[in-house]
Design a protein around this motif. Structure first.
Motif, PDB file in Angstrom:
ATOM      1  N   ASN A   9      91.692  65.396  52.518  1.00 60.61           N
ATOM      2  CA  ASN A   9      90.609  66.178  51.917  1.00 60.61           C
ATOM      3  C   ASN A   9      91.161  67.573  51.631  1.00 60.61           C
ATOM      4  OD1 ASN A   9      88.304  67.631  51.330  1.00 60.61           O
ATOM      5  ND2 ASN A   9      87.489  67.573  53.426  1.00 60.61           N
ATOM      6  N   LYS A  39      89.808  70.041  50.122  1.00 62.12           N
ATOM      7  CA  LYS A  39      88.799  71.122  50.102  1.00 62.12           C
ATOM      8  C   LYS A  39      89.007  71.996  48.856  1.00 62.12           C
ATOM      9  CE  LYS A  39      88.635  70.667  55.040  1.00 62.12           C
ATOM     10  NZ  LYS A  39      88.275  71.210  56.316  1.00 62.12           N
ATOM     11  N   HIS A  85      80.279  65.985  54.525  1.00 64.37           N
ATOM     12  CA  HIS A  85      81.290  66.716  55.291  1.00 64.37           C
ATOM     13  C   HIS A  85      80.607  67.869  56.026  1.00 64.37           C
ATOM     14  CE1 HIS A  85      84.606  69.361  56.249  1.00 64.37           C
ATOM     15  NE2 HIS A  85      85.366  68.282  56.217  1.00 64.37           N
ATOM     16  N   GLU A 116      83.855  63.348  62.532  1.00 65.17           N
ATOM     17  CA  GLU A 116      84.551  64.635  62.524  1.00 65.17           C
ATOM     18  C   GLU A 116      83.780  65.639  63.376  1.00 65.17           C
ATOM     19  OE1 GLU A 116      87.287  65.011  58.860  1.00 65.17           O
ATOM     20  OE2 GLU A 116      85.330  65.809  58.354  1.00 65.17           O
ATOM     21  N   ILE A 147      87.336  70.888  63.413  1.00 69.93           N
ATOM     22  CA  ILE A 147      87.740  70.978  62.003  1.00 69.93           C
ATOM     23  C   ILE A 147      88.340  72.340  61.694  1.00 69.93           C
ATOM     24  CG2 ILE A 147      86.905  70.931  59.616  1.00 69.93           C
ATOM     25  CD1 ILE A 147      84.931  68.828  60.479  1.00 69.93           C
ATOM     26  N   GLY A 148      89.584  72.321  61.303  1.00 70.73           N
ATOM     27  CA  GLY A 148      90.269  73.550  60.897  1.00 70.73           C
ATOM     28  C   GLY A 148      90.494  74.531  62.037  1.00 70.73           C
ATOM     29  N   GLY A 199      89.670  66.034  62.074  1.00 70.54           N
ATOM     30  CA  GLY A 199      89.555  67.287  62.819  1.00 70.54           C
ATOM     31  C   GLY A 199      90.908  67.655  63.396  1.00 70.54           C
ATOM     32  N   SER A 200      91.610  68.581  62.696  1.00 76.28           N
ATOM     33  CA  SER A 200      92.928  69.051  63.142  1.00 76.28           C
ATOM     34  C   SER A 200      93.940  67.921  63.360  1.00 76.28           C
ATOM     35  CB  SER A 200      92.796  69.922  64.397  1.00 76.28           C
ATOM     36  OG  SER A 200      92.052  71.090  64.082  1.00 76.28           O
ATOM     37  N   LEU A 209      90.878  61.303  58.435  1.00 78.49           N
ATOM     38  CA  LEU A 209      90.498  62.193  57.332  1.00 78.49           C
ATOM     39  C   LEU A 209      91.137  63.543  57.663  1.00 78.49           C
ATOM     40  CD1 LEU A 209      88.887  62.652  54.724  1.00 78.49           C
ATOM     41  CD2 LEU A 209      86.858  63.071  56.102  1.00 78.49           C
ATOM     42  N   GLY A 250      92.463  67.422  56.688  1.00 78.01           N
ATOM     43  CA  GLY A 250      92.321  68.611  55.845  1.00 78.01           C
ATOM     44  C   GLY A 250      93.663  69.291  55.653  1.00 78.01           C
ATOM     45  N   GLY A 251      93.889  70.361  56.422  1.00 80.25           N
ATOM     46  CA  GLY A 251      95.073  71.209  56.264  1.00 80.25           C
ATOM     47  C   GLY A 251      96.388  70.443  56.126  1.00 80.25           C
TER      48      GLY A 251
HETATM   49  P1  PGA Z   1      91.351  69.747  59.227  1.00 83.75           P
HETATM   50  O1  PGA Z   1      90.083  69.297  58.355  1.00 83.75           O
HETATM   51  O2  PGA Z   1      92.279  68.562  59.285  1.00 83.75           O
HETATM   52  O3  PGA Z   1      91.954  70.903  58.485  1.00 83.75           O
HETATM   53  O4  PGA Z   1      90.828  70.101  60.573  1.00 83.75           O
HETATM   54  C1  PGA Z   1      89.551  68.007  58.475  1.00 83.75           C
HETATM   55  C2  PGA Z   1      88.376  67.843  57.537  1.00 83.75           C
HETATM   56  O5  PGA Z   1      87.658  68.809  57.312  1.00 83.75           O
HETATM   57  O6  PGA Z   1      88.143  66.747  57.020  1.00 83.75           O
END
Ligand code: PGA
Length: 264
Positions: free
Chosen positions: A9, A11, A107, A180, A185-186, A225-226, A245, A247-248
């Motif tokens: 994702n 973002k 999300h 998540e 998350i992040g 989530g991370s 899933l 993000g970063g």
């Molecule tokens: P993250 O984000 O891996 O950067 O924590 C996950 C997400 O928001 O799906």
């Protein structure tokens, strides 16, 4: 066996140029390097799916710059009405026209920054399915909800309001759930693989109660989530976690590749 899904994702990151290069690098790896070829075989054998969710402005470019069909494209959001006076919104038929395979719905950033309620998300879920775009439906608790012992209650509410009107076949075949926890998350704080698995197990038990064994056995549940290359293998080794899933760590081909490899 449930097909593993590794989904990035992005973002609000990624220009068209970035997207083109990312896809070209990933496809080159899938076609030429030893581990990439193993991943390609797993994709062909329907054991794994690799998905990226770029921002709206790069979706067209993502869909059409793929040379092979190995990478699936997801949108990050859409609005439930088909058309009308909804300035700034994108509809599911618009995504259908772009040939997006998946869409992320609910999300935590949509829920908490943009105030999307369970009611709106239910409408989005139904609208996605009507347009034949497969939803990756996100659920997750806040830290305060976990600490006050309300995690299960929150997950049950988020899910029951989303899928109360759906049939077991639709849920089993078309819906992917992403667990998540908002606090992970992040933030760099990953849920332990045990806690993540417990939450996914709970989600599976909700599917069992509502739809029965066949659906709870086939529904795919991702953790997000991370997630990083350092923790992805451990998370994926858990019984109830069918994918990730990300993000970063999905914004760099090198780390995304390592996470994909850990699903082999
Ligand atoms: P993250 O984000 O891996 O950067 O924590 C996950 C997400 O928001 O799906």
């Amino acid at each position: 066996m449930r097909r593993k899904m590794i989904a990035g994702n992005w973002k609000m990151h990624g220009t068209k140029e970035f997207t083109k290069k990312f896809i070209s690098d990933l496809e080159t790896w899938l076609d030429s390097e030893e581990t990439g070829i193993k991943v390609s075989e797993a994709i062909e054998d329907k054991e794994m799916e690799v998905v990226i969710a770029p921002p709206f402005t790069a979706l067209d470019c993502a869909v059409f710059s793929r040379i092979t069909g190995k990478i699936r494209i997801a949108a990050q959001n859409a609005y439930h009405e088909r058309k009308g006076a909804f300035t700034g919104e994108i509809s599911f038929p618009m995504l259908e026209e772009l040939r997006c395979k998946y869409v992320i719905i609910g999300h935590s950033e949509r829920r908490h920054i943009f105030g999307e309620s369970n009611k709106i998300l239910e409408k989005k879920l139904i609208a996605a399915l009507e347009s034949h775009i497969l939803p990756i439906f996100c659920v997750g608790e806040l830290l305060s909800e976990r600490e006050s012992g309300n995690m299960e209650k929150v997950l049950a509410e988020q899910l029951s309001s989303a899928w109360w009107s759906l049939t077991s076949d639709v849920v089993a075949e078309m819906v992917v759930i992403a667990y998540e926890p908002v606090w992970a998350i992040g933030t760099g704080k990953t849920a332990s693989s045990e806690d993540a698995d417990d939450a996914c197990d709970y989600i599976r038990s909700l599917a069992f109660d509502k739809f029965g064994a066949a659906t709870s056995d086939s529904i795919r549940i991702l953790y997000g989530g991370s997630v990083k290359p350092e923790n992805s293998r451990d998370l994926l080794s858990r019984e109830n976690i069918d994918g990730l899933l990300i993000g970063g760590a999905s914004l760099e081909v090198s780390s995304f590749k390592k996470i994909i490899e850990s699903a082999l």
